[in-house]
Write a protein that holds these residues in place. Structure first.
Motif, PDB file in Angstrom:
ATOM      1  N   THR A 211       6.168   4.666  11.149  1.00 51.44           N
ATOM      2  CA  THR A 211       5.302   3.705  10.299  1.00 51.44           C
ATOM      3  C   THR A 211       3.749   5.224   9.578  1.00 51.44           C
ATOM      4  O   THR A 211       4.130   6.660  10.183  1.00 51.44           O
ATOM      5  N   TYR A 212       3.463   5.285   8.554  1.00 47.77           N
ATOM      6  CA  TYR A 212       2.245   5.990   8.175  1.00 47.77           C
ATOM      7  C   TYR A 212       1.316   5.767   9.035  1.00 47.77           C
ATOM      8  O   TYR A 212       0.951   3.834   8.499  1.00 47.77           O
TER       9      TYR A 212
ATOM     10  N   SER B 264      -3.399  -7.059   2.031  1.00 45.65           N
ATOM     11  CA  SER B 264      -2.615  -5.929   2.176  1.00 45.65           C
ATOM     12  C   SER B 264      -2.393  -5.083   3.509  1.00 45.65           C
ATOM     13  O   SER B 264      -3.816  -4.996   4.385  1.00 45.65           O
ATOM     14  N   ILE B 265      -1.579  -4.245   3.929  1.00 46.86           N
ATOM     15  CA  ILE B 265      -1.636  -4.423   5.054  1.00 46.86           C
ATOM     16  C   ILE B 265      -3.144  -2.953   5.807  1.00 46.86           C
ATOM     17  O   ILE B 265      -3.157  -2.976   7.180  1.00 46.86           O
ATOM     18  N   THR B 266      -2.840  -1.794   5.191  1.00 48.26           N
ATOM     19  CA  THR B 266      -3.722  -1.009   5.156  1.00 48.26           C
ATOM     20  C   THR B 266      -5.024  -2.175   5.184  1.00 48.26           C
ATOM     21  O   THR B 266      -6.109  -1.530   6.584  1.00 48.26           O
ATOM     22  N   ALA B 267      -5.751  -2.980   4.668  1.00 48.22           N
ATOM     23  CA  ALA B 267      -6.815  -2.912   4.043  1.00 48.22           C
ATOM     24  C   ALA B 267      -6.882  -4.229   6.127  1.00 48.22           C
ATOM     25  O   ALA B 267      -7.657  -4.403   6.836  1.00 48.22           O
TER      26      ALA B 267
ATOM     27  N   ARG C  19       2.914 -12.835   2.138  1.00 48.65           N
ATOM     28  CA  ARG C  19       4.263 -12.756   1.953  1.00 48.65           C
ATOM     29  C   ARG C  19       4.707 -13.270   2.990  1.00 48.65           C
ATOM     30  O   ARG C  19       4.189 -12.400   3.952  1.00 48.65           O
TER      31      ARG C  19
ATOM     32  N   VAL D 240       3.594   1.112   3.700  1.00 45.46           N
ATOM     33  CA  VAL D 240       3.782   0.982   4.669  1.00 45.46           C
ATOM     34  C   VAL D 240       4.649   0.825   6.106  1.00 45.46           C
ATOM     35  O   VAL D 240       5.659   1.747   6.952  1.00 45.46           O
ATOM     36  N   LYS D 241       5.612  -0.493   4.560  1.00 48.91           N
ATOM     37  CA  LYS D 241       6.367  -0.713   5.205  1.00 48.91           C
ATOM     38  C   LYS D 241       7.856  -0.244   4.740  1.00 48.91           C
ATOM     39  O   LYS D 241       8.592  -0.345   5.469  1.00 48.91           O
TER      40      LYS D 241
ATOM     41  N   ASP E 147       2.101  -4.586  13.428  1.00 49.30           N
ATOM     42  CA  ASP E 147       2.684  -2.901  13.622  1.00 49.30           C
ATOM     43  C   ASP E 147       2.689  -1.930  13.899  1.00 49.30           C
ATOM     44  O   ASP E 147       2.486  -1.481  14.970  1.00 49.30           O
TER      45      ASP E 147
ATOM     46  N   GLU F  97       6.815   5.761  -1.146  1.00 48.95           N
ATOM     47  CA  GLU F  97       6.660   5.193   0.362  1.00 48.95           C
ATOM     48  C   GLU F  97       5.611   4.077   0.411  1.00 48.95           C
ATOM     49  O   GLU F  97       4.027   4.943   0.062  1.00 48.95           O
TER      50      GLU F  97
ATOM     51  N   ASP G  87       1.157  -0.732   0.318  1.00 46.16           N
ATOM     52  CA  ASP G  87      -0.298  -0.276  -0.142  1.00 46.16           C
ATOM     53  C   ASP G  87       0.951   1.554  -0.068  1.00 46.16           C
ATOM     54  O   ASP G  87       1.566   1.543   1.052  1.00 46.16           O
TER      55      ASP G  87
ATOM     56  N   GLY H 116       2.511  -7.269   9.200  1.00 49.92           N
ATOM     57  CA  GLY H 116       2.764  -5.376   8.968  1.00 49.92           C
ATOM     58  C   GLY H 116       1.974  -4.517   9.474  1.00 49.92           C
ATOM     59  O   GLY H 116       2.033  -3.540  10.292  1.00 49.92           O
TER      60      GLY H 116
ATOM     61  N   TYR I 247       2.185   7.849   0.417  1.00 49.69           N
ATOM     62  CA  TYR I 247       2.835   9.058   0.301  1.00 49.69           C
ATOM     63  C   TYR I 247       4.089   9.009  -1.037  1.00 49.69           C
ATOM     64  O   TYR I 247       5.163   7.684  -1.074  1.00 49.69           O
TER      65      TYR I 247
ATOM     66  N   GLY J   8       5.105  12.840   5.473  1.00 49.79           N
ATOM     67  CA  GLY J   8       6.178  12.508   5.282  1.00 49.79           C
ATOM     68  C   GLY J   8       6.174  11.087   5.715  1.00 49.79           C
ATOM     69  O   GLY J   8       5.100  11.296   6.774  1.00 49.79           O
ATOM     70  N   VAL J   9       6.750  10.662   6.470  1.00 47.09           N
ATOM     71  CA  VAL J   9       6.822   9.313   7.001  1.00 47.09           C
ATOM     72  C   VAL J   9       8.232   8.946   7.277  1.00 47.09           C
ATOM     73  O   VAL J   9       8.409   8.649   6.794  1.00 47.09           O
TER      74      VAL J   9
ATOM     75  N   LEU K  43       3.657 -11.735   6.312  1.00 45.87           N
ATOM     76  CA  LEU K  43       4.078 -10.329   6.584  1.00 45.87           C
ATOM     77  C   LEU K  43       2.666  -9.301   5.922  1.00 45.87           C
ATOM     78  O   LEU K  43       1.633  -8.379   7.095  1.00 45.87           O
ATOM     79  N   GLN K  44       1.425  -9.535   5.224  1.00 51.61           N
ATOM     80  CA  GLN K  44       0.667  -9.426   4.548  1.00 51.61           C
ATOM     81  C   GLN K  44      -0.341 -10.636   4.009  1.00 51.61           C
ATOM     82  O   GLN K  44       0.522 -11.869   3.036  1.00 51.61           O
TER      83      GLN K  44
END
Lengths: 126, 351
Positions: free
Chosen positions: B305-306, B31-34, B16, A62-63, B224, A60, A37, B221, A40, B283-284, B27-28
């Protein structure tokens, strides 16, 4: 994975679409999938002169953060300002609305770029 | 590389896989966000079978645990759990742990996967002179964390055991999808939910049953990003053998009125730096980035992180103690650019 045959590619997972004397640049389907995902995107300043292989943008997820390299020598003409609000376009439409920047380019570097078939082998090798 | 009892289930879901603490872990999935959103808005589950479990049994279990942990074990009644830490001789942290009192004279300690060997050697060495029996049961448990506002409802659909009445930090045995498990109303996401200890050969059946009631598989992911939003520390980042828990927002764990290993060293420390939360508008932030104040380095990020929910960069960092107050304006250096950051109280996300 989708690698449109009308595009040119780099070993560092950028794609290039030639529109007359302008090159549109983005990252490949393989690259967006590997990153995950996108949250940025840091884009170069318009007017910046760049060398082929120079780090000019950062995508960028998330990871992780990943450098994006200029596929050709030239000058940045325009950046995709839609990405500041919607960085996820890079995931959703890597070859369309998720493009990163447009540049004027020195055509002598074109022979260094890969065809879709050649790039597919690079992507498959990881 | 080791695998958990759910390894095949992860592969079947197209996860993954990445190396983590000697284990091949997801790790995911997509999708990490989902996955992050599934836990904040619905129900998600994590395979955390790589974590270690130690049994502590015997008449000396309470005095032993009082000595080797920082929280007050005397307050822990049967069927209750508490967050705690193992202090080092020098006043740092050997590991952060969760302690469950499962019966009279019987406790279960859950430790970080990366620290199983170190913690075990540490505890065995300190157990001399205590009437206590230690057992490393790490290979005898699979552990599935089911988290989110709909997690308890999803679990309740798979058992006759009452899961609605127990309080946070309660633990008890019951059946889930026909298998005997230990339930603990604990977690690492800031959401309601249970952690479910299950026999390794029954883990996949429980995992599949949870999938069938709509619980979303989530990887490391999302684990975290969720723990960071919730303001929880991760060992090796916010807590180490070199940092004092007293200089963190988790100083409440330290119960200074009791005697414990390394007490004098721990209490004797000054906090030149304090652990804070930082929020960025742009920024992240990433682990290791420099924290600046007026151009001068005043700390480093321990995690960053974001945040998928807050839609901005969040981080934790040790910064100079005089700059640790909430509202203090600092900068985080991202690829040579000093981006504005503000000190905020943890957690980042209030539930």
């Amino acid at each position: 994975m989708d690698y449109p045959s009308e595009l040119k590619y780099t070993k560092t997972h950028e794609w290039v679409r030639l529109e007359g004397d302008v090159a549109v640049v983005g990252i490949t389907d393989f690259a967006q999938d590997a990153l995950g995902d996108v949250v940025y995107v840091e884009l170069p300043a318009v007017g910046r002169k760049v060398a082929a292989g120079e780090a000019v943008a950062v995508v960028e997820s998330v990871k992780t953060a990943s450098d994006i390299y200029a596929p050709l020598e030239g000058e940045i003409l325009e950046v995709n300002s839609a990405l500041s609000d919607k960085p996820e376009l890079v995931n959703q439409s890597p070859y369309g609305e998720g493009w990163l920047f447009k540049m004027r380019f020195n055509p002598s570097g074109l022979s260094e770029l890969l065809s879709a078939l050649e790039y597919q082998k690079v992507a498959q090798a990881g | 590389m080791r695998t958990t009892p759910l390894y095949q289930a992860h592969l079947a879901l197209g996860a993954r896989m990445v190396p983590f603490a000697g284990y091949e872990m997801p790790l995911q999935y997509a999708s990490i966000t989902a996955e992050h959103r599934a836990v904040r808005e619905g129900a998600g589950m994590f395979d955390v079978s790589h974590m270690g479990e130690f049994w502590v049994r015997g008449p000396g279990a309470l005095p032993f645990l009082q000595y080797v942990t920082l929280n007050d074990v005397a307050k822990l009644r049967v069927g209750r759990a508490q967050y705690s830490m193992l202090p080092s001789a020098q006043g740092g942290v050997v590991d952060d742990v969760y302690l469950y009192r499962t019966a009279e004279g019987e406790y279960l300690m859950v430790v970080n996967a990366a620290n199983i060997g170190k913690d075990w050697a540490h505890l065995v060495a300190l157990s001399q002179g205590f009437d206590v029996e230690l057992e490393n049961a790490s290979d005898f448990f699979a552990l599935i964390a089911v988290q989110g506002p709909q997690a308890v409802g999803a679990l309740q659909g798979l058992t006759d055991t009452d899961l609605l009445s127990p309080r946070k930090n309660d633990t008890f045995m019951g059946k889930l999808a026909g298998k005997w498990v230990r339930f603990a109303r604990t977690g690492y996401t800031g959401e309601d939910g249970y952690e479910v200890f299950v026999a390794p050969d029954e883990a996949e059946a429980v995992w599949e049953a949870l999938r069938s009631v709509g619980v979303t598989p989530c990887g490391l992911g999302a684990r975290d990003t969720l723990r960071l939003e919730a303001g929880f520390p991760l060992y090796g980042h916010e807590l180490t053998e070199e940092t004092s828990p007293l200089c963190t927002p988790f100083a409440w764990v330290v119960k200074a009125q009791k005697d414990f290993y390394g007490k004098e060293a721990l209490l004797g420390q000054d906090c030149g730096q304090r652990l804070v939360g930082l929020a960025l508008e742009e920024g992240v932030p990433r682990e290791g980035y420099r924290v600046l104040h007026g151009g001068e380095e005043v700390g480093r990020l321990t995690s960053g992180t974001y945040s998928p929910l807050l839609k901005k960069g969040i981080a934790m960092a040790y910064v100079r103690a005089e700059l640790a107050g909430p509202g203090t304006r600092l900068e985080v250096e991202v690829r040579g650019r000093a981006l504005p950051a503000v000190v905020v109280e943890l957690p980042f996300l209030r539930r």
